[in-house]
Every structure is written in structure tokens, then in C-alpha cells.
Design an enzyme around this catalytic site. Structure first.
Site, PDB file in Angstrom:
ATOM      1  N   SER A 124     -12.866  -1.725  62.749  1.00  0.00           N
ATOM      2  CA  SER A 124     -13.935  -0.648  62.952  1.00  0.00           C
ATOM      3  C   SER A 124     -14.211  -0.317  64.297  1.00  0.00           C
ATOM      4  O   SER A 124     -13.929  -1.100  65.249  1.00  0.00           O
ATOM      5  CB  SER A 124     -15.458  -1.196  62.415  1.00  0.00           C
ATOM      6  OG  SER A 124     -16.321  -0.101  62.643  1.00  0.00           O
ATOM      7  N   TYR A 148     -22.390  -7.853  62.489  1.00  0.00           N
ATOM      8  CA  TYR A 148     -21.166  -7.333  61.798  1.00  0.00           C
ATOM      9  C   TYR A 148     -20.064  -7.028  62.744  1.00  0.00           C
ATOM     10  O   TYR A 148     -18.995  -7.363  62.575  1.00  0.00           O
ATOM     11  CB  TYR A 148     -21.624  -6.138  61.174  1.00  0.00           C
ATOM     12  CG  TYR A 148     -20.518  -5.242  60.635  1.00  0.00           C
ATOM     13  CD1 TYR A 148     -19.686  -5.503  59.461  1.00  0.00           C
ATOM     14  CD2 TYR A 148     -20.246  -4.172  61.163  1.00  0.00           C
ATOM     15  CE1 TYR A 148     -18.760  -4.729  58.905  1.00  0.00           C
ATOM     16  CE2 TYR A 148     -19.202  -3.202  60.672  1.00  0.00           C
ATOM     17  CZ  TYR A 148     -18.415  -3.548  59.633  1.00  0.00           C
ATOM     18  OH  TYR A 148     -17.367  -2.955  59.279  1.00  0.00           O
ATOM     19  N   LYS A 152     -16.171  -8.600  63.088  1.00  0.00           N
ATOM     20  CA  LYS A 152     -14.940  -7.758  63.342  1.00  0.00           C
ATOM     21  C   LYS A 152     -14.125  -8.028  64.527  1.00  0.00           C
ATOM     22  O   LYS A 152     -12.821  -8.287  64.587  1.00  0.00           O
ATOM     23  CB  LYS A 152     -15.048  -6.311  63.519  1.00  0.00           C
ATOM     24  CG  LYS A 152     -15.830  -5.656  62.124  1.00  0.00           C
ATOM     25  CD  LYS A 152     -14.495  -5.665  60.851  1.00  0.00           C
ATOM     26  CE  LYS A 152     -15.041  -5.364  59.524  1.00  0.00           C
ATOM     27  NZ  LYS A 152     -14.307  -5.880  58.576  1.00  0.00           N
TER      28      LYS A 152
HETATM   29  P1  NAD Z   1     -16.817  -2.090  50.121  1.00  0.00           P
HETATM   30  O1  NAD Z   1     -18.035  -3.035  50.256  1.00  0.00           O
HETATM   31  O2  NAD Z   1     -16.644  -0.865  49.304  1.00  0.00           O
HETATM   32  O3  NAD Z   1     -15.414  -2.928  50.029  1.00  0.00           O
HETATM   33  C1  NAD Z   1     -15.412  -4.245  50.312  1.00  0.00           C
HETATM   34  C2  NAD Z   1     -14.884  -5.080  49.065  1.00  0.00           C
HETATM   35  O4  NAD Z   1     -14.865  -6.732  49.634  1.00  0.00           O
HETATM   36  C3  NAD Z   1     -16.026  -5.129  48.194  1.00  0.00           C
HETATM   37  O5  NAD Z   1     -15.505  -4.736  46.952  1.00  0.00           O
HETATM   38  C4  NAD Z   1     -16.716  -6.503  48.092  1.00  0.00           C
HETATM   39  O6  NAD Z   1     -16.904  -6.996  46.548  1.00  0.00           O
HETATM   40  C5  NAD Z   1     -15.232  -7.259  48.555  1.00  0.00           C
HETATM   41  N1  NAD Z   1     -15.564  -8.661  49.010  1.00  0.00           N
HETATM   42  C6  NAD Z   1     -16.426  -9.138  49.964  1.00  0.00           C
HETATM   43  N2  NAD Z   1     -16.414 -10.274  50.541  1.00  0.00           N
HETATM   44  C7  NAD Z   1     -15.432 -10.777  49.530  1.00  0.00           C
HETATM   45  C8  NAD Z   1     -14.949 -12.304  49.627  1.00  0.00           C
HETATM   46  N3  NAD Z   1     -15.581 -12.930  50.171  1.00  0.00           N
HETATM   47  N4  NAD Z   1     -13.815 -12.308  48.663  1.00  0.00           N
HETATM   48  C9  NAD Z   1     -13.472 -11.223  48.026  1.00  0.00           C
HETATM   49  N5  NAD Z   1     -13.853  -9.911  48.007  1.00  0.00           N
HETATM   50  C10 NAD Z   1     -14.964  -9.740  48.914  1.00  0.00           C
HETATM   51  O7  NAD Z   1     -16.566  -1.811  51.716  1.00  0.00           O
HETATM   52  P2  NAD Z   1     -15.494  -0.638  52.353  1.00  0.00           P
HETATM   53  O8  NAD Z   1     -16.349   0.573  52.910  1.00  0.00           O
HETATM   54  O9  NAD Z   1     -14.577  -0.444  51.421  1.00  0.00           O
HETATM   55  O10 NAD Z   1     -14.831  -1.351  53.530  1.00  0.00           O
HETATM   56  C11 NAD Z   1     -13.717  -1.981  53.339  1.00  0.00           C
HETATM   57  C12 NAD Z   1     -13.714  -2.690  54.848  1.00  0.00           C
HETATM   58  O11 NAD Z   1     -13.486  -2.097  55.920  1.00  0.00           O
HETATM   59  C13 NAD Z   1     -14.421  -3.730  55.196  1.00  0.00           C
HETATM   60  O12 NAD Z   1     -14.076  -4.825  55.747  1.00  0.00           O
HETATM   61  C14 NAD Z   1     -15.450  -2.868  56.172  1.00  0.00           C
HETATM   62  O13 NAD Z   1     -16.100  -3.596  57.130  1.00  0.00           O
HETATM   63  C15 NAD Z   1     -14.439  -2.229  56.907  1.00  0.00           C
HETATM   64  N6  NAD Z   1     -14.763  -0.943  57.544  1.00  0.00           N
HETATM   65  C16 NAD Z   1     -15.638  -0.148  56.607  1.00  0.00           C
HETATM   66  C17 NAD Z   1     -16.062   1.026  56.959  1.00  0.00           C
HETATM   67  C18 NAD Z   1     -17.377   1.941  56.305  1.00  0.00           C
HETATM   68  O14 NAD Z   1     -17.766   2.783  56.846  1.00  0.00           O
HETATM   69  N7  NAD Z   1     -16.744   2.180  54.880  1.00  0.00           N
HETATM   70  C19 NAD Z   1     -15.996   1.485  58.668  1.00  0.00           C
HETATM   71  C20 NAD Z   1     -15.241   0.472  59.308  1.00  0.00           C
HETATM   72  C21 NAD Z   1     -14.651  -0.676  58.507  1.00  0.00           C
HETATM   73  C1  UD1 Z   2     -22.462   2.948  60.742  1.00  0.00           C
HETATM   74  C2  UD1 Z   2     -22.434   1.596  61.656  1.00  0.00           C
HETATM   75  C3  UD1 Z   2     -21.305   1.009  62.180  1.00  0.00           C
HETATM   76  C4  UD1 Z   2     -20.101   1.299  60.970  1.00  0.00           C
HETATM   77  C5  UD1 Z   2     -20.001   2.786  60.736  1.00  0.00           C
HETATM   78  C6  UD1 Z   2     -18.792   3.026  59.642  1.00  0.00           C
HETATM   79  C7  UD1 Z   2     -24.897   1.146  61.826  1.00  0.00           C
HETATM   80  C8  UD1 Z   2     -25.820   1.212  63.150  1.00  0.00           C
HETATM   81  N1  UD1 Z   2     -23.520   1.538  62.401  1.00  0.00           N
HETATM   82  O1  UD1 Z   2     -22.019   3.506  62.066  1.00  0.00           O
HETATM   83  O2  UD1 Z   2     -20.990  -0.293  62.351  1.00  0.00           O
HETATM   84  O3  UD1 Z   2     -18.480   0.871  61.733  1.00  0.00           O
HETATM   85  O4  UD1 Z   2     -21.356   2.974  60.053  1.00  0.00           O
HETATM   86  O5  UD1 Z   2     -19.202   3.355  58.333  1.00  0.00           O
HETATM   87  O6  UD1 Z   2     -25.260   1.257  60.876  1.00  0.00           O
HETATM   88  N2  UD1 Z   2     -28.079   9.151  60.361  1.00  0.00           N
HETATM   89  C9  UD1 Z   2     -29.275  10.136  60.105  1.00  0.00           C
HETATM   90  N3  UD1 Z   2     -29.829   9.755  58.933  1.00  0.00           N
HETATM   91  C10 UD1 Z   2     -29.499   8.694  57.979  1.00  0.00           C
HETATM   92  C11 UD1 Z   2     -28.275   8.181  58.242  1.00  0.00           C
HETATM   93  C12 UD1 Z   2     -27.420   8.311  59.330  1.00  0.00           C
HETATM   94  O7  UD1 Z   2     -29.512  11.193  61.060  1.00  0.00           O
HETATM   95  O8  UD1 Z   2     -30.309   8.453  56.974  1.00  0.00           O
HETATM   96  C13 UD1 Z   2     -27.323   9.479  61.486  1.00  0.00           C
HETATM   97  C14 UD1 Z   2     -26.894   8.397  62.411  1.00  0.00           C
HETATM   98  O9  UD1 Z   2     -28.112   8.282  63.485  1.00  0.00           O
HETATM   99  C15 UD1 Z   2     -25.802   8.873  62.980  1.00  0.00           C
HETATM  100  C16 UD1 Z   2     -24.917   9.367  62.047  1.00  0.00           C
HETATM  101  O10 UD1 Z   2     -26.036   9.960  61.032  1.00  0.00           O
HETATM  102  O11 UD1 Z   2     -25.819   9.567  64.253  1.00  0.00           O
HETATM  103  C17 UD1 Z   2     -23.951   8.858  61.151  1.00  0.00           C
HETATM  104  O12 UD1 Z   2     -24.510   7.483  60.829  1.00  0.00           O
HETATM  105  P1  UD1 Z   2     -23.891   6.416  59.766  1.00  0.00           P
HETATM  106  O13 UD1 Z   2     -23.434   7.104  58.601  1.00  0.00           O
HETATM  107  O14 UD1 Z   2     -25.062   5.290  59.461  1.00  0.00           O
HETATM  108  O15 UD1 Z   2     -22.596   5.928  60.716  1.00  0.00           O
HETATM  109  P2  UD1 Z   2     -22.691   5.219  62.215  1.00  0.00           P
HETATM  110  O16 UD1 Z   2     -23.878   4.991  62.535  1.00  0.00           O
HETATM  111  O17 UD1 Z   2     -22.034   5.970  63.008  1.00  0.00           O
END
Ligand code: NAD
Ligand code: UD1
Length: 337
Positions: A124, A148, A152
Site C-alpha cells: 500500500s 496496519y 505492510k
Molecule cells: P478485502 O477485505 O475486500 O479483501 C481481503 C480478503 O482477504 C477478504 O475477502 C478477507 O475475507 C480475506 N482474508 C483476510 N484475512 C484472511 C486470512 N487470514 N485467511 C484467508 N483470507 C483472509 O480488501 P481489499 O480491498 O480487496 O484488499 C486486498 C489487499 O490489498 C489487502 O491486503 C489490503 O491490505 C491491500 N490494500 C487495499 C487497499 C484498499 O484501499 N482497498 C489499499 C492498499 C492495499
Molecule cells: C486510507 C488509509 C490508508 C490506505 C488507503 C487505501 C486511513 C487513515 N488511511 O487512506 O492506509 O492505504 O485508505 O484505501 O484510513 N475523507 C473525507 N470524509 C470521509 C472519508 C474520507 O473527507 O468520510 C477524505 C480523507 O480525509 C482523505 C480522502 O478523503 O483526504 C481519502 O480518504 P480514504 O478514502 O479514507 O483514503 P486514505 O485516507 O487516502
């Protein structure tokens, strides 16, 4: 190729499975369904007209992981499984380290035993902490501000140490910026539990009437309109990045790191406006306090991914918001049947 996808029932995993199936890969998906529903994978199969193997299991179950890899002759692992709620990670840090770090260690031990040496990991942009400047390149200093983020960073370190100790490994670290949007069919999308923490799902729930109004977290940041700026990337572009990384790096030993972002930042108010346009509805909002831990602006320099993977994001704000709205309006309660 035969691929094990961990966390494949989740948001990013399910979208990536579509492209992997369409590219002809054979998939074994494992997920413990702690944050997803198996229905997402039924929809993946409906969309592609192809089947995958789904096993409900936990990545911390090393024996089960090993047996799956062996019996399916797995060649590469794409590792999405993990817990991802930043706020919650400060309340229950041990669960986060156990699941994200402990889970990855169990998976890696199973991979070593099964002699699978290709790993693509969901990292991330949070590993850049509060960057001094933007855009962010892959060589920026790394840090974390919550459990978190540390989980990572720790997994990145573990994978880097592993690769250095045994150079036959191909380890790919994909640092996602802010994934949004949904598959254009509207059949799958993001389905957060409870009240969303992230901006786009929150706005979508205001639009559908599940939430009253958006709180804009601070309008006094040093940005053009005072609200936070982020690099939102369409989840289908992100999925395409995984395919590119898989094709480029499988059996290409080394440690490969990429930013997956668009290189373009948008503010909270710009996102609200774009979504209102996509759904043709008002999105009421109030300005509230800054959210602790938030940074002013964050966007990627995606040049390295473009150069090495021949990948770049193609979808813009209109597709991100229109596709998110199609999913939200078609299934207001997500995967809840
Ligand atoms: P998500 O929660 O939708 O998907 C993660 C999946 O992993 C879920 O289906 C959950 O049930 C499964 N899971 C969790 N722990 C597990 C375990 N111990 N064994 C088996 N399954 C397990 O999240 P996502 O948004 O699809 O994210 C996927 C990956 O990307 C995650 O590692 C997350 O940290 C990373 N990531 C997500 C974002 C984001 O904003 N969505 C941003 C940066 C990184
Ligand atoms: C969040 C996570 C980050 C993760 C990323 C990816 C936090 C502090 N950080 O980042 O670790 O990697 O998601 O998905 O949660 N905002 C509002 N109102 C809301 C929600 C968000 O104003 O109700 C604003 C936030 O202040 C920010 C932007 O929207 O400026 C995006 O927020 P968000 O979607 O939560 O993502 P990040 O904060 O970038």
C-alpha cells in the site's frame, strides 16, 4: 498458469480474478470470508463464463496451504488476504499482526515446502507515511503510522529478506494508491462492513440514501481547495496491473517494486462533484475536523510501472464514479442477499 489467489473473494481480489480467468489462467482461490462473501466468486464465474476452485480456508493454516499448492501444482501466489481497516488496527493490533504478518509467514513456509517461488504481494502507498514531496517514486523513504501500515512494511521486509537469502525467488511488491470503482457489469464491487471509512464508498452510500451526508475531513490543508488530495485508481486498472506483474515477473528472479497509481491527484470536493455528476443526485456535505493521521496530499509517480511492466492506468474519474454507482445502485446492500 496455475495460480493460488489468497483473499480472492474480497474487493480487489475478485476483480483481479476476472482478468486472470479471461487471460486463461487456472485459479485456486482461498479466503476465510472474514470480510467477504462467496457470492462475489459466483459472480466472477458468471461474468467470465469460466470456473475457478474456491476453498474456504485461512492463510494461517500452513498445512492446508501446502496441500493446496501441491495438489493443484501451483506456480505462483497472488496474496491479497489481510485485514485492512486502519482505525481498527490501532484497537486490535495483535489481530492485525497475527493475520497480516503471521498469515504471510505461514503462507511463505508452505510455499517453500511446495517449492513455489513466485509471489505477488498487495502492499500500500501507506508505506510512504507522510511523504515530503509528491509525486512519490518507489525509492522514497518508508515508514508507517499505524499497525496496519507497519504490517505492510514488515511483510515487505520479510519478502525482501527472503529474496536476498534465496535468489531463485521472484517477489513483487505492488503499492496500491486509492482503489475505487467496480467492474463495469455492476455485478461485483466494494462491499464494506458497517459505515465505510473510505471516501468513495461513503459518498456512494450518501447517494443511495443509506447515509445522510458526507463529512469532509478538513478544508484547511495546503491544497488547491483545502481538502485532501489522493491518487484514486480504478480497480480494473489495478487488476490489470496484477496481470502485467504476473506476466513480467513470474520466474524472473528478484525483488520487484511498483507504485500502482494514476499519477493524478483529486481532492475530496472534486470526488464529491464527480460522483454527483455520475449519479445525477445531490451529495450533501459538511466540513468537519481533520481526521487524525491524514496527510494533505499523496499521489504516485507511476513511471516505473509503465517502463518495466508496460502498464498504466487508463480509466478516469468518470469511469471510476459511473462504475461505482452502477454497482451501488444495482445492489444497494452489496452482497447481502
Ligand atoms: P478485502 O477485505 O475486500 O479483501 C481481503 C480478503 O482477504 C477478504 O475477502 C478477507 O475475507 C480475506 N482474508 C483476510 N484475512 C484472511 C486470512 N487470514 N485467511 C484467508 N483470507 C483472509 O480488501 P481489499 O480491498 O480487496 O484488499 C486486498 C489487499 O490489498 C489487502 O491486503 C489490503 O491490505 C491491500 N490494500 C487495499 C487497499 C484498499 O484501499 N482497498 C489499499 C492498499 C492495499
Ligand atoms: C486510507 C488509509 C490508508 C490506505 C488507503 C487505501 C486511513 C487513515 N488511511 O487512506 O492506509 O492505504 O485508505 O484505501 O484510513 N475523507 C473525507 N470524509 C470521509 C472519508 C474520507 O473527507 O468520510 C477524505 C480523507 O480525509 C482523505 C480522502 O478523503 O483526504 C481519502 O480518504 P480514504 O478514502 O479514507 O483514503 P486514505 O485516507 O487516502
Amino acid at each position: 498458469m496455475k495460480i493460488l489467489v489468497t483473499g480472492g473473494a474480497g474487493y480487489i481480489g475478485s476483480h483481479t480474478c476476472i482478468l486472470l480467468l479471461e487471460a486463461g489462467h487456472t485459479l485456486v482461490v482461498i479466503d476465510n470470508l472474514s470480510n467477504s462473501k462467496a457470492l462475489s466468486l459466483s459472480r466472477v464465474q458468471e461474468i467470465t463464463g469460466q470456473s475457478l476452485v474456491f476453498v474456504q480456508a485461512d492463510i494461517r493454516d500452513e498445512t492446508a496451504m501446502f496441500e493446496l499448492m501441491k495438489s493443484h501444482a501451483i506456480e505462483a501466489v497472488i496474496h491479497f488476504a489481510g485485514l485492512k481497516a486502519v482505525g481498527e488496527s490501532s484497537q486490535i493490533p495483535v489481530n492485525y499482526y497475527d493475520n497480516n504478518v503471521g498469515g504471510t509467514l505461514a503462507l511463505l513456509k508452505a510455499m517453500q515446502k511446495a517449492e513455489v517461488y513466485n509471489m505477488i504481494f498487495s502492499s500500500s502507498a501507506t508505506v510512504y507515511g507522510d511523504p515530503q514531496t509528491v509525486p512519490i517514486t518507489e525509492d522514497f523513504p518508508l515508514t508507517a503510522t499505524n499497525p496496519y501500515g507497519w504490517s505492510k512494511l514488515m511483510v515487505e521486509q520479510i519478502l525482501s529478506d527472503l529474496q536476498a537469502s534465496d535468489p531463485q525467488w521472484s517477489v513483487t511488491l505492488l503499492r496500491y494508491f486509492n482503489p475505487v470503482g467496480a467492474h463495469p457489469s455492476g455485478l461485483i464491487g466494494e462491499d464494506p462492513n458497517g459505515i465505510p471509512n473510505n471516501l468513495l464508498p461513503y459518498i456512494a452510500q450518501v447517494a443511495i440514501g443509506r447515509l445522510e451526508k458526507l463529512s469532509v475531513f478538513g478544508d484547511d490543508y495546503p491544497t488547491p481547495d483545502g481538502t485532501g488530495v489522493r491518487d484514486y485508481i480504478h480497480v480494473m486498472d489495478l487488476a490489470k496491473g496484477h496481470l502485467a506483474a504476473l506476466e513480467r515477473n513470474t520466474n524472473r528472479a528478484g525483488r520487484h517494486v511498483y507504485n500502482l497509481g494514476t499519477g493524478q491527484g483529486y481532492s475530496v470536493l472534486e470526488m464529491r462533484e464527480a460522483f454527483a455528476k455520475a449519479c445525477q443526485r445531490e451529495i450533501p456535505y459538511v466540513v468537519s475536523e481533520r481526521r487524525p493521521g491524514d496527510i494533505a496530499e499523496c499521489w504516485a509517480d507511476p513511471a516505473w510501472a509503465q517502463q518495466d511492466l508496460d502498464w498504466s492506468a487508463e480509466l478516469g474519474l468518470e469511469e471510476m464514479t459511473t462504475d461505482a454507482w452502477r454497482w451501488q445502485s444495482r445492489f444497494p446492500n452489496g452482497f447481502e442477499e
